[in-house]
Design an enzyme around this catalytic site. Structure first.
Site, PDB file in Angstrom:
ATOM      1  N   HIS A  69      -9.024  -8.180  -0.578  1.00 18.69           N
ATOM      2  CA  HIS A  69      -8.721  -8.283   0.846  1.00 18.69           C
ATOM      3  C   HIS A  69      -9.894  -9.037   1.457  1.00 18.69           C
ATOM      4  O   HIS A  69     -11.053  -8.659   1.238  1.00 18.69           O
ATOM      5  CB  HIS A  69      -8.652  -6.910   1.506  1.00 18.69           C
ATOM      6  CG  HIS A  69      -7.434  -6.108   1.190  1.00 18.69           C
ATOM      7  ND1 HIS A  69      -7.049  -5.784  -0.092  1.00 18.69           N
ATOM      8  CD2 HIS A  69      -6.512  -5.530   2.019  1.00 18.69           C
ATOM      9  CE1 HIS A  69      -5.951  -5.050  -0.039  1.00 18.69           C
ATOM     10  NE2 HIS A  69      -5.599  -4.882   1.221  1.00 18.69           N
TER      11      HIS A  69
ATOM     12  N   ASP B  86       2.761  -5.703   2.674  1.00 11.12           N
ATOM     13  CA  ASP B  86       1.564  -5.000   3.127  1.00 11.12           C
ATOM     14  C   ASP B  86       1.920  -3.555   3.468  1.00 11.12           C
ATOM     15  O   ASP B  86       2.664  -2.906   2.742  1.00 11.12           O
ATOM     16  CB  ASP B  86       0.905  -5.747   4.273  1.00 11.12           C
ATOM     17  CG  ASP B  86      -0.593  -5.464   4.371  1.00 11.12           C
ATOM     18  OD1 ASP B  86      -1.144  -4.853   3.444  1.00 11.12           O
ATOM     19  OD2 ASP B  86      -1.214  -5.880   5.359  1.00 11.12           O
ATOM     20  N   ASN B  87       1.430  -3.058   4.582  1.00 15.40           N
ATOM     21  CA  ASN B  87       1.567  -1.634   4.906  1.00 15.40           C
ATOM     22  C   ASN B  87       2.929  -1.315   5.524  1.00 15.40           C
ATOM     23  O   ASN B  87       3.526  -2.164   6.183  1.00 15.40           O
ATOM     24  CB  ASN B  87       0.468  -1.209   5.869  1.00 15.40           C
ATOM     25  CG  ASN B  87      -0.916  -1.382   5.273  1.00 15.40           C
ATOM     26  OD1 ASN B  87      -1.377  -2.506   5.078  1.00 15.40           O
ATOM     27  ND2 ASN B  87      -1.575  -0.291   4.980  1.00 15.40           N
TER      28      ASN B  87
ATOM     29  N   HIS C 166       0.864  -1.190   0.000  1.00 11.58           N
ATOM     30  CA  HIS C 166       0.000   0.000   0.000  1.00 11.58           C
ATOM     31  C   HIS C 166       0.896   1.234   0.000  1.00 11.58           C
ATOM     32  O   HIS C 166       0.959   1.963   1.001  1.00 11.58           O
ATOM     33  CB  HIS C 166      -0.901   0.010   1.229  1.00 11.58           C
ATOM     34  CG  HIS C 166      -1.906  -1.086   1.285  1.00 11.58           C
ATOM     35  ND1 HIS C 166      -3.205  -0.930   0.842  1.00 11.58           N
ATOM     36  CD2 HIS C 166      -1.808  -2.362   1.725  1.00 11.58           C
ATOM     37  CE1 HIS C 166      -3.868  -2.060   1.022  1.00 11.58           C
ATOM     38  NE2 HIS C 166      -3.036  -2.956   1.550  1.00 11.58           N
TER      39      HIS C 166
ATOM     40  N   GLU D  93     -10.000 -10.127   7.223  1.00 12.02           N
ATOM     41  CA  GLU D  93      -8.902  -9.631   8.055  1.00 12.02           C
ATOM     42  C   GLU D  93      -9.438  -9.388   9.467  1.00 12.02           C
ATOM     43  O   GLU D  93      -9.550  -8.244   9.929  1.00 12.02           O
ATOM     44  CB  GLU D  93      -8.283  -8.363   7.459  1.00 12.02           C
ATOM     45  CG  GLU D  93      -6.970  -7.981   8.095  1.00 12.02           C
ATOM     46  CD  GLU D  93      -6.309  -6.784   7.431  1.00 12.02           C
ATOM     47  OE1 GLU D  93      -5.228  -6.403   7.895  1.00 12.02           O
ATOM     48  OE2 GLU D  93      -6.858  -6.240   6.452  1.00 12.02           O
TER      49      GLU D  93
END
Length: 433
Positions: free
Chosen positions: A226, A327-328, A77, A229
């Site tokens: 996604h 990911d982030n 991201h 989660e």
């Protein structure tokens, strides 16, 4: 160590069976063998088992140091990256992350802001040895009109260094506005992107998934979800995605990320879901560092009691393609990270037990995500392929995964790159009002 001539011979390199297709060698129990690698200009001109033929007099002896192909990071991201200093997560929870990010996006995500943070992220990934990267792009109105043009410019700027893919990101409820979502799908198709949504257990999930698949089929787009989660055992959207893929007859690639709740489902429910995922041809990516950070954070001075990762071993046993990714990075969803796929693999090995045996788990950060992203030739070392690889000091998994390997040598097109990481101070002016 790596000459700038573009033509040289590396002797006594340690390579892994899962990432060197076609190499006839005696691989050890960890999957390693010693090999000699010849580089001519920007290609690997040959790779053979060490000792099969006499090495040239000027060959560089690596003394068994590990060489891996450059990494492929299939779930990131970078539009969110590095906003933590100005918008931290107030409590470390998923909802805290969602709310903080949404507020920052509305207030601060201009084209210039997104572009500078994206470029910073890509320079970090490049220095660590990433060859290709897929980023999700928040695409709730009006952000899609800002971020997608930035992404297209960034993709061209970085072409040849990092192959950049974009996937739109919005909650599945956004698909209810079908006219708007259809325009978004058309915009994604124009950018040669990937269609993506976040699935929740909303009452009309099946209807909304039908429409997502219909738009992907209409525009010839791959899909990236996604899903689940959460630790809520009622979250079964992974199964719903697989069912939608089967009844729609979708023939493109589908990547599903997170799938955390699956690890908490009863065994019979798990078996049913995995059977459908395998039949539908889905690929799964786990995000071990981010989910370790967010999941089971109780906020009441209680220790977390599960790891937040999905059932990759069970998936892999059924032939389901599996990967791990960054990911982030330094945003409300994950306060840490640097888009370093060696760190991701090191953490995944410890959290998900990618060892005893190692088997072909290294594919999870290279060959498998490359295939999911349709990047032929990436993620492996092979004669005729690009001379894009990483030379480490470690000579075994325990050496490689015990240190950051911050002095690794990243080779692109046969030449060692400048691995200077960008300074966080470059972003300071973006962190003030």
């Amino acid at each position: 160590m790596i000459p700038n001539t573009g033509s040289y011979h590396l002797a006594n390199a340690r390579v892994h069976a899962s990432l060197t297709p076609g190499l006839a060698a005696a691989f050890d129990s960890d999957g390693f063998a010693l090999a000699d690698i010849s580089v001519a200009d920007d290609k690997i001109s040959g790779i053979t088992a060490h000792g099969r033929s006499k090495a040239p007099a000027d060959a560089i002896d690596l003394h068994g140091r590990i060489i891996l192909p450059c990494f492929v990071d299939c779930h990131t991201h970078i539009d969110k990256g590095h906003i933590w200093p100005r918008k931290p997560n107030p409590d470390g929870t998923f909802m805290g992350a969602l709310n903080a990010t949404g507020a920052d996006r509305v207030a601060r995500w201009s084209a210039q802001d997104v572009a500078r943070r994206m470029d910073f992220s890509l320079r970090s990934a490049y220095a660590h040895g990433t060859r290709a990267l897929r980023t999700h792009l928040d695409s709730v109105a009006p952000q899609e009109e800002i971020s997608w043009p930035v992404f297209e410019t960034m993709r061209e700027t970085w072409r040849g260094r990092i192959e950049l893919q974009g996937a739109c990101l919005l909650g599945i409820e956004g698909v209810r506005d079908k006219k708007w979502f259809d325009r978004l799908a058309k915009r994604v198709a124009a950018a040669k992107g990937v269609l993506g949504v976040v699935t929740y257990m909303v009452p009309d999930l099946e209807e909304l998934l039908d429409h997502v698949f219909a738009q992907a089929i209409k525009h010839g787009l791959d899909l990236d979800f996604h899903a689940d989660e959460t630790d809520d055992i009622a979250a079964i959207s992974l199964k719903k995605i697989a069912e939608a893929a089967l009844w729609s007859g979708f023939e493109g690639n589908i990547l599903v990320g997170h799938c955390c709740s699956l690890a908490r489902h009863p065994d019979l429910e798990v078996l049913d879901t995995l059977d459908k995922v395998a039949k539908a041809g889905l690929a799964i990516v786990s995000l071990p560092m981010c989910n370790l950070y967010l999941q089971d954070r109780r906020g009441d001075a209680t220790t977390p009691r599960w790891r937040g990762v999905t059932l990759l071993h069970e998936m892999k046993a059924r032939g389901i393609p599996v990967a791990v990714a960054s990911d982030n990075t330094r945003d409300p969803f994950h306060a840490y990270g640097d888009l370093d796929m060696l760190e991701v693999y090191r953490m995944a090995t410890r959290i998900l037990h990618f060892d005893h045996p190692v088997a072909d788990w290294p594919k999870a950060v290279a060959a498998t995500p490359a295939k999911v992203m349709r990047l032929d030739g990436l993620g492996t070392l092979a004669a005729g392929g690009d001379a894009d690889f990483i030379l480490f000091k470690g000579r075994s998994w325990t050496e490689l995964l015990s240190r950051p390997e911050s002095d690794r040598i990243v080779v692109r097109a046969g030449r060692a790159i400048d691995r200077q990481l960008p300074d966080y101070a470059e972003l300071d002016e973006l962190m003030v009002e």
